[in-house]
Each structure stands twice: as structure tokens, then as C-alpha cells.
Scaffold this motif. Structure first.
Motif, short mmCIF file in Angstrom:
data_model
loop_
_atom_site.label_atom_id
_atom_site.label_comp_id
_atom_site.label_asym_id
_atom_site.label_seq_id
_atom_site.Cartn_x
_atom_site.Cartn_y
_atom_site.Cartn_z
N VAL A 1 0.85 -1.19 0.00
CA VAL A 1 0.00 0.00 0.00
C VAL A 1 0.89 1.24 0.00
O VAL A 1 1.81 1.36 0.81
CB VAL A 1 -0.93 0.02 1.24
CG1 VAL A 1 -1.76 1.29 1.25
CG2 VAL A 1 -1.83 -1.20 1.25
N GLY B 1 0.44 4.02 4.83
CA GLY B 1 0.64 2.76 4.11
C GLY B 1 2.02 2.18 4.34
O GLY B 1 2.76 2.62 5.23
N TYR C 1 -1.34 -1.07 -4.29
CA TYR C 1 -2.56 -0.31 -4.09
C TYR C 1 -2.18 1.11 -3.69
O TYR C 1 -1.45 1.31 -2.71
CB TYR C 1 -3.41 -0.97 -3.00
CG TYR C 1 -4.71 -0.27 -2.73
CD1 TYR C 1 -5.75 -0.31 -3.64
CD2 TYR C 1 -4.89 0.46 -1.56
CE1 TYR C 1 -6.94 0.34 -3.39
CE2 TYR C 1 -6.07 1.10 -1.29
CZ TYR C 1 -7.10 1.04 -2.22
OH TYR C 1 -8.28 1.70 -1.98
#
Length: 65
Positions: free
Chosen positions: A2, A9, A32
Motif C-alpha cells: 500500500v 501505508g 494499491y
């Protein structure tokens, strides 16, 4: 993996996440990307054949440079 510009993240930049894929020799992962403006030039090496960049939203995940 992330990526979040606000530090929530695994990485704060897309480039850092891609570099981690190179170090880990992970050629097939999903990165992501949370909403935010990422001012960076993104280069995906040719051997990272199955890396997918997935943004949180079309309107608010912006890669600019």
C-alpha cells in the motif's frame, strides 16, 4: 503493498514500492495507491512483468510529473 502519501501505508511513494519489488525480486504483485497527489516519475523495469498499480479512485489518485 500500500502506498499512501500521508504515511499510513507501507510506502509514501510509488517509486519506493517499485524499488521494494526489485529488491524482493517480486515480479507479480499489486501496488494499491491510496488517494493523493503523487508528484513523481514512475518507471517500471521490464522484468517487473506482472506489477499492477491500482488506485483508490479515478478522481482522487493522481500521479503527476
Amino acid at each position: 503493498m500500500v502506498v499512501a502519501a500521508d504515511g499510513s501505508g507501507d510506502y509514501t511513494s510509488i517509486g519506493d514500492a517499485l524499488a521494494a519489488c526489485i529488491v524482493l525480486q517480486d515480479t507479480s504483485t499489486i501496488i494499491y495507491i491510496k488517494n493523493g497527489i503523487y508528484r513523481e516519475k514512475v518507471h517500471i523495469d521490464s522484468f517487473l512483468t506482472h506489477i499492477r498499480l491500482v488506485g483508490e479512485s479515478v478522481e482522487k489518485t493522481i500521479i503527476s510529473w
